[in-house]
Design an enzyme around this catalytic site. Structure first.
Site, PDB file in Angstrom:
ATOM      1  N   ARG A  67       0.861  -1.149  -0.211  1.00  0.00           N
ATOM      2  CA  ARG A  67      -0.003   0.138   0.186  1.00  0.00           C
ATOM      3  C   ARG A  67       1.029   0.721   0.164  1.00  0.00           C
ATOM      4  O   ARG A  67       0.271   2.154  -0.567  1.00  0.00           O
ATOM      5  CB  ARG A  67      -0.677   0.009   0.997  1.00  0.00           C
ATOM      6  N   HIS A  71      -0.276   4.177  -2.156  1.00  0.00           N
ATOM      7  CA  HIS A  71       0.801   6.005  -1.867  1.00  0.00           C
ATOM      8  C   HIS A  71       1.142   6.886  -1.998  1.00  0.00           C
ATOM      9  O   HIS A  71       1.309   7.567  -2.068  1.00  0.00           O
ATOM     10  CB  HIS A  71       0.157   6.199  -0.593  1.00  0.00           C
ATOM     11  N   ASN A  99      -3.748   8.434   4.962  1.00  0.00           N
ATOM     12  CA  ASN A  99      -2.593   8.038   5.689  1.00  0.00           C
ATOM     13  C   ASN A  99      -2.267   8.092   7.271  1.00  0.00           C
ATOM     14  O   ASN A  99      -1.961   7.089   7.806  1.00  0.00           O
ATOM     15  CB  ASN A  99      -1.279   8.768   5.582  1.00  0.00           C
ATOM     16  N   HIS A 198      -6.579  -5.519  -2.464  1.00  0.00           N
ATOM     17  CA  HIS A 198      -7.347  -5.887  -1.672  1.00  0.00           C
ATOM     18  C   HIS A 198      -7.409  -7.441  -1.435  1.00  0.00           C
ATOM     19  O   HIS A 198      -8.038  -7.226  -0.406  1.00  0.00           O
ATOM     20  CB  HIS A 198      -8.434  -5.240  -1.459  1.00  0.00           C
TER      21      HIS A 198
END
Ligand code: HEM
Ligand SMILES: *[C@@H]1O[C@H](CO)[C@@H](O)[C@H](O)[C@H]1NC(C)=O
Ligand SMILES: *[C@@H]1O[C@H](CO)[C@@H](O)[C@H](O)[C@H]1NC(C)=O
Ligand SMILES: *[C@@H]1O[C@H](CO)[C@@H](O)[C@H](O)[C@H]1NC(C)=O
Ligand SMILES: *[C@@H]1O[C@H](CO)[C@@H](O)[C@H](O)[C@H]1NC(C)=O
Ligand SMILES: *[C@@H]1O[C@H](CO)[C@@H](O)[C@H](O)[C@H]1NC(C)=O
Ligand SMILES: *[C@@H]1O[C@H](CO)[C@@H](O)[C@H](O)[C@H]1NC(C)=O
Ligand SMILES: *[C@@H]1O[C@H](CO)[C@@H](O)[C@H](O)[C@H]1NC(C)=O
Ligand SMILES: *[C@@H]1O[C@H](CO)[C@@H](O)[C@H](O)[C@H]1NC(C)=O
Ligand SMILES: *[C@@H]1O[C@H](CO)[C@@H](O)[C@H](O)[C@H]1NC(C)=O
Ligand SMILES: *[C@@H]1O[C@H](CO)[C@@H](O)[C@H](O)[C@H]1NC(C)=O
Length: 324
Positions: A67, A71, A99, A198
């Site tokens: 992740r 990001h 975040n 996911h």
């Protein structure tokens, strides 16, 4: 005329030979798998060793590292900006809406960086660490492998406002998700494919609360069971699995759950519920794991190519948390 062509041919050959010798030259914005082959040949295996030890210590952290790469890349390119700490004079991305109290794995990045600094000081960028750590995490958790493109350099800046706006929230509908990806040069298919990340990791109550109380495209008993751990108010940080069955195994059960209206995030279920084209792809991945793996490998390389700093732009940070 013939002589002229002959000399031109020799010239072209000479250029080709010279170019192929410069394995780590990526100054025009392109990356290369061989970037560290002469300067830090062990880079990938060093990252792998730390990543595997970290996942053995805490299985979830593989998901957290993957992740972080996402990001990082969605906020002004894959430049390690997500890793910079806030301090009295610097506002970074760690406290942006997506975040804050959510992004994690930073200690593992520190451990990787320390190991790399020992082996090849000042050579391997923090942005490349995230790309390598993502691949090693996914492979260790049973997912596909891919060739990691390298040569990204690290930013000297970060942007909390860009982090707020460029990373889509879990309440997004399909058209908002598509525009967010499109702004990064990623397609609708990339959206469906990359969301397959996911299949691993966890999510907080605050990220799925609105869905389990309000949405109609959700299995009622699934919603009820989540309501028991995620009340209407309070318990914001209570965790649930993103993939109901196997949150520490990289597989296609995430897509099978979407087909059964058991996606936990509104944004996840939108892929199945929002349009027939995305629903078709969800069904294809739900029934064919090997197509999902093949497409995921392609899409994550594409994500890793978003606006990298190369050549002499940016820097190679010594400490991923701080500009040199
Ligand atoms: C399509 C848009 C996306 C949305 C709206 C989204 C949203 C979210 C949310 C809300 C969480 C839970 C955060 C929390 O509650 O603390 C999460 C977790 C996660 N996301 Fe996404 N995400 C998206 C795409 C991606 C992509 C492209 C990747 C990677 C390629 C990714 C990888 C992950 C992983 C692995 C986790 C679990 C992290 C952990 O357990 O520490 N996501 N995402
Ligand atoms: C820049 O990179 C592209 C993509 O690899 C390549 O086609 C092009 O020839 C490169 N240009 C220069 C000037 O090196
Ligand atoms: C590329 O490789 C050369 C020769 O090994 C090395 O001197 C140079 O520092 C490398 N460049 C980068 C950006 O790593
Ligand atoms: C192991 O994981 C825990 C979180 O579960 C973390 O607090 C700790 O720092 C990790 N230990 C090492 C050596 O990385
Ligand atoms: C981040 O979360 C902490 C703890 O919940 C909170 O105190 C802080 O205000 C948040 N920061 C931002 C910028 O929202
Ligand atoms: C990011 O969003 C939060 C919550 O809306 C807000 O408090 C913060 O000021 C925003 N930060 C920036 C720099 O836009
Ligand atoms: C999707 O969300 C966007 C942004 O929140 C909103 O403007 C738009 O009306 C929504 N579209 C649909 C079809 O609901
Ligand atoms: C459900 O949706 C309504 C209207 O959008 C909103 O006001 C409410 O906060 C939502 N409920 C939850 C639990 O998020
Ligand atoms: C989305 O879900 C709702 C509620 O289950 C349903 O009425 C609607 O037809 C679905 N839309 C699509 C495109 O599947
Ligand atoms: C908790 O949620 C209920 C129902 O949504 C609401 O009536 C109540 O005011 C909330 N309590 C607090 C302390 O926010
Ligand atoms: C605060 O962070 C910035 C960006 O990493 C860095 O340049 C600066 O040196 C830091 N300040 C302190 C006091 O650590």
């Amino acid at each position: 005329m013939a002589a002229c062509n002959y000399h031109f041919l020799l010239f072209v050959l000479a250029v080709a030979v010279t170019a192929s010798a410069q394995v780590n030259t990526t100054s025009n914005g392109t990356l290369s798998p061989d970037f560290y082959s002469s300067t830090c040949p062990e880079a990938s295996s060093i990252v792998q060793k730390v990543v595997i030890a970290a996942i053995k210590n805490e299985t979830r952290v593989g998901a957290s590292l993957l992740r972080l790469h996402f990001h990082d890349c969605f906020v002004n390119g894959c430049d390690g900006s997500v890793l910079l700490d806030d301090n009295a004079t610097f506002v970074g991305e760690k406290t942006s809406v997506p975040n804050n109290n959510s992004a994690r794995g930073f200690n593992v990045v520190d451990q990787i960086k320390a190991a790399l600094e020992q082996a090849c000081p000042g050579v391997v960028s923090c942005a490349d660490i995230l790309a390598l750590a993502s691949r090693h995490s996914v492979v260790y958790l049973g997912g596909p492998s891919w060739t990691v493109q390298l040569g990204r350099r690290d930013s000297t800046t970060a942007s909390r406002s860009a982090s707020n706006t460029s990373i889509p929230p879990p309440t997004s509908n399909l058209s908002a998700l598509i525009s967010s990806y499109s702004a990064q040069g990623l397609s609708v298919q990339d959206l469906v494919t990359l969301s397959g990340a996911h299949t691993i990791g966890l999510t907080r109550c605050t990220s799925f609360r609105a869905r389990i109380y309000n949405d109609s495209d959700i299995d009622p008993s699934f919603a009820k069971s989540l309501q028991r751990i995620c009340p209407r108010n309070g318990s914001d940080n209570v965790l649930a699995r993103l993939d109901l069955q196997t949150p520490t195994f990289f597989d296609n059960l995430y897509y099978k759950n979407l087909v059964n209206y058991k996606g936990i995030l509104h944004s996840d279920e939108e892929l199945f519920n929002g349009s027939s084209t995305t629903a078709l792809l969800v069904k294809r991945y739900a029934t064919d794991n090997s197509v999902f793996f093949k497409d995921f490998a392609k899409a994550i390389v594409k994500m890793g190519n978003i606006k990298p700093l190369t050549g002499t732009s940016g820097e190679v940070r010594i400490n991923c948390r701080k500009v040199n």
